[in-house]
Design a protein around this motif. Structure first.
Motif, PDB file in Angstrom:
ATOM      1  N   UNK A 114     -13.691  21.349 -14.267  1.00 11.79           N
ATOM      2  CA  UNK A 114     -12.971  21.602 -13.016  1.00 11.79           C
ATOM      3  C   UNK A 114     -13.601  20.794 -11.886  1.00 11.79           C
ATOM      4  N   UNK A 115     -14.924  20.852 -11.766  1.00 12.14           N
ATOM      5  CA  UNK A 115     -15.611  20.085 -10.719  1.00 12.14           C
ATOM      6  C   UNK A 115     -15.438  18.594 -10.940  1.00 12.14           C
ATOM      7  N   UNK A 116     -15.492  18.177 -12.200  1.00 10.49           N
ATOM      8  CA  UNK A 116     -15.305  16.755 -12.517  1.00 10.49           C
ATOM      9  C   UNK A 116     -13.897  16.295 -12.161  1.00 10.49           C
ATOM     10  N   UNK A 117     -12.903  17.155 -12.396  1.00  8.81           N
ATOM     11  CA  UNK A 117     -11.522  16.812 -12.034  1.00  8.81           C
ATOM     12  C   UNK A 117     -11.395  16.670 -10.527  1.00  8.81           C
ATOM     13  N   UNK A 118     -12.081  17.517  -9.772  1.00  8.03           N
ATOM     14  CA  UNK A 118     -12.066  17.390  -8.314  1.00  8.03           C
ATOM     15  C   UNK A 118     -12.619  16.029  -7.900  1.00  8.03           C
ATOM     16  N   UNK A 131      -6.293  31.507 -22.501  1.00 13.81           N
ATOM     17  CA  UNK A 131      -5.258  30.461 -22.476  1.00 13.81           C
ATOM     18  C   UNK A 131      -5.761  29.145 -21.885  1.00 13.81           C
ATOM     19  N   UNK A 132      -6.864  29.176 -21.171  1.00 18.99           N
ATOM     20  CA  UNK A 132      -7.411  27.922 -20.657  1.00 18.99           C
ATOM     21  C   UNK A 132      -7.757  26.985 -21.813  1.00 18.99           C
ATOM     22  N   UNK A 133      -8.202  27.549 -22.932  1.00 20.90           N
ATOM     23  CA  UNK A 133      -8.486  26.734 -24.116  1.00 20.90           C
ATOM     24  C   UNK A 133      -7.192  26.150 -24.681  1.00 20.90           C
ATOM     25  N   UNK A 174     -13.025  14.031 -20.693  1.00 20.92           N
ATOM     26  CA  UNK A 174     -13.113  14.399 -19.280  1.00 20.92           C
ATOM     27  C   UNK A 174     -12.930  13.203 -18.342  1.00 20.92           C
ATOM     28  N   UNK A 175     -12.629  12.034 -18.911  1.00 24.03           N
ATOM     29  CA  UNK A 175     -12.335  10.827 -18.129  1.00 24.03           C
ATOM     30  C   UNK A 175     -13.418  10.549 -17.082  1.00 24.03           C
ATOM     31  N   UNK A 176     -14.659  10.635 -17.513  1.00 23.01           N
ATOM     32  CA  UNK A 176     -15.768  10.464 -16.580  1.00 23.01           C
ATOM     33  C   UNK A 176     -15.823   9.057 -15.984  1.00 23.01           C
ATOM     34  N   UNK A 177     -15.281   8.075 -16.706  1.00 22.11           N
ATOM     35  CA  UNK A 177     -15.298   6.696 -16.196  1.00 22.11           C
ATOM     36  C   UNK A 177     -14.460   6.548 -14.939  1.00 22.11           C
ATOM     37  N   UNK A 178     -13.553   7.499 -14.708  1.00 22.01           N
ATOM     38  CA  UNK A 178     -12.685   7.424 -13.528  1.00 22.01           C
ATOM     39  C   UNK A 178     -13.296   8.081 -12.297  1.00 22.01           C
ATOM     40  N   UNK A 206      -7.775  22.315 -16.133  1.00 23.67           N
ATOM     41  CA  UNK A 206      -8.786  21.991 -15.115  1.00 23.67           C
ATOM     42  C   UNK A 206      -8.275  21.115 -13.977  1.00 23.67           C
ATOM     43  N   UNK A 207      -7.373  20.193 -14.254  1.00 21.20           N
ATOM     44  CA  UNK A 207      -6.837  19.349 -13.180  1.00 21.20           C
ATOM     45  C   UNK A 207      -6.087  20.174 -12.140  1.00 21.20           C
ATOM     46  N   UNK A 208      -5.288  21.115 -12.617  1.00 20.07           N
ATOM     47  CA  UNK A 208      -4.515  21.936 -11.678  1.00 20.07           C
ATOM     48  C   UNK A 208      -5.423  22.900 -10.920  1.00 20.07           C
ATOM     49  N   UNK A 209      -6.419  23.445 -11.607  1.00 18.76           N
ATOM     50  CA  UNK A 209      -7.381  24.313 -10.920  1.00 18.76           C
ATOM     51  C   UNK A 209      -8.125  23.518  -9.855  1.00 18.76           C
ATOM     52  N   UNK A 210      -8.477  22.272 -10.173  1.00 17.84           N
ATOM     53  CA  UNK A 210      -9.171  21.416  -9.209  1.00 17.84           C
ATOM     54  C   UNK A 210      -8.342  21.231  -7.941  1.00 17.84           C
TER      55      UNK A 210
END
Length: 438
Positions: A230-234, A353-355, A369-373, A200-204
């Protein structure tokens, strides 16, 4: 048309597959598609970052082969129970497969997609397919929407008109969005990554580049299922121009609840009624319905052989995702549109493979998902048929800049697909405060 040699390399086959699926020449593009690009993009010199028009044209031989494979399926014996506890029920599933082989019409979806402005552009070495539907209201807010698994861009087709043309759906011109709907790498008509690292980070980062390439200096993002991380990583990366995000499968599960779920319970003490209901729903989901995630998170290639070879096997794998009853909230053709897209593009393995890239990690855990960041604004809509109903108390712990939280009375995991008008109304409300002042 040339025939592929039996010794043709996988890379060449994949290239020719995309060539067959796309009429990537300007002469095939209608006025609507051309209007979705800015003049500078239309004049761009050929290069890796050029945006190319895309059109679907599946050879009839592939559809004939699909029908033959379905009709030649070898069936398992019937389940030994009278419910869905062992998986997809044979009799009902056989009827759906008969319909797929004899009455389903792929060309309807193909024509529907070809009526939309579709494009391909290479980002980070992978071709990214996307729909770019611009509103006729020039002040519309740009929005990138990300699908999940086992979904696809098919999930978002019903929200295109309500979001780009709000005045025809009970909204105002000031509610309009310019829509960008990409297929994730390895999904649908996007290319298949040849190496690892597409998490997800790379897709973001790829989505941020896509919005930049389209000329959008400010925009918002939305996602459910995998679209949520993905949206959260963005948002965590604070992508240039990103104003905020909306998610409908939020990562709100606190660490102590996650530990209890991982250990098989019991639930932590002092949970509220809503929190206990969320815990119970997640406990049931992880114990009974998430085997697909464990398999794809550890052995995507192994399961991929069955999914690539048997359309009935692929259909059962996807069909079982919603507890074996996807037609409870979606029409039969809706479900088969999505399954057929996976089959014709042979993307079941590359999508799985995303999994593996995330080690089977759940999208609902706040720590994972590191939501605190995340400091950018976050909006959440909770749909009653979702995997779990995220309690507002958990959501406010997870996201420190939560600007919108609403629980609605209809819709489930595929909310945009199931309740497009309600979903569109939620996005209008969620992003209202982020629109530039006029």
């Amino acid at each position: 048309m040339k025939r592929l040699s039996t010794h043709t390399s996988p890379e060449v086959i994949d290239r020719d597959r995309r060539w067959l699926l796309s009429a990537a020449v300007w002469s095939t593009v209608g006025i609507g598609a051309a209007a979705s690009l800015l003049p500078s993009q239309l004049m761009a010199a050929p290069s890796a970052d050029v945006i190319r028009p895309f059109r679907i044209n599946i050879p009839e031989e592939q559809l004939i082969d699909l029908r033959k494979r379905i009709l030649a399926a070898r069936w398992p014996d019937q389940e030994t129970v009278n419910d869905r506890s062992q998986g997809v029920q044979l009799a009902k599933f056989q009827e759906t497969m008969r319909y797929w082989a004899t009455d389903y019409d792929w060309r309807k979806l193909e024509a529907r997609l070809n009526a939309l402005p579709q494009f391909i552009t290479e980002i980070d070495g992978v071709d990214i397919h996307f729909i770019h539907a611009r509103s006729r209201h020039e002040d519309a807010l740009p929005l990138i929407v990300t699908h999940g698994w086992p979904g696809s861009i098919v999930e978002q087709l019903k929200i295109i008109d309500p979001l780009t043309n709000p005045t025809a759906h009970g909204g105002k011109a000031s509610d309009a969005f310019h829509l960008v709907i990409p297929s994730m790498p390895g999904y649908g008509f996007s290319g298949k990554p040849k190496g690892t690292g597409w998490n997800p980070d790379r897709i973001a980062r790829a989505w941020a580049e896509l919005m930049k390439r389209l000329g959008y200096s400010s925009y918002v993002a939305q996602g459910g299922d995998w679209g949520s991380p993905v949206s959260s990583a963005m948002a965590r990366q604070a992508s240039a121009g990103l104003l905020g995000i909306h998610i409908n499968l939020p990562a709100t599960v606190p660490p102590e609840v996650a530990m209890a779920l991982a250990g098989g319970g019991p639930a932590p003490a002092a949970l509220s009624e809503k929190e206990r209901a969320a815990f119970d729903a997640l406990d049931t989901f992880f114990r009974k319905y998430r085997a697909y995630g464990a398999i794809m998170g550890t052995r995507p290639q192994t399961i991929g052989y069955a999914l690539a070879d048997s359309p009935v096997g692929l259909a059962a794998w996807i069909y079982d995702y919603n507890n074996g009853e996807p037609e409870r909230l979606l029409g039969r053709d809706d479900v088969l549109d999505d399954i057929t897209l996976y089959w014709l593009t042979n993307t079941a393995t590359s999508a799985a493979r995303l999994y593996w890239e995330t080690a089977g990690q759940s999208v609902v855990l706040s720590a994972a998902q590191k939501t605190a960041d995340i400091s950018l604004p976050v909006a959440i809509t909770v749909f009653p048929g979702e995997v779990y109903r995220a309690p507002e108390t958990w959501a406010r712990r997870a996201y420190r800049n939560l600007i919108y939280f609403n629980e609605v009375d209809k819709g489930g995991h595929f909310a945009a697909w199931e309740q497009p008008e309600l979903f569109a109304a939620e996005l209008r409300a969620a992003f209202k405060s982020l629109r530039p002042a006029r």
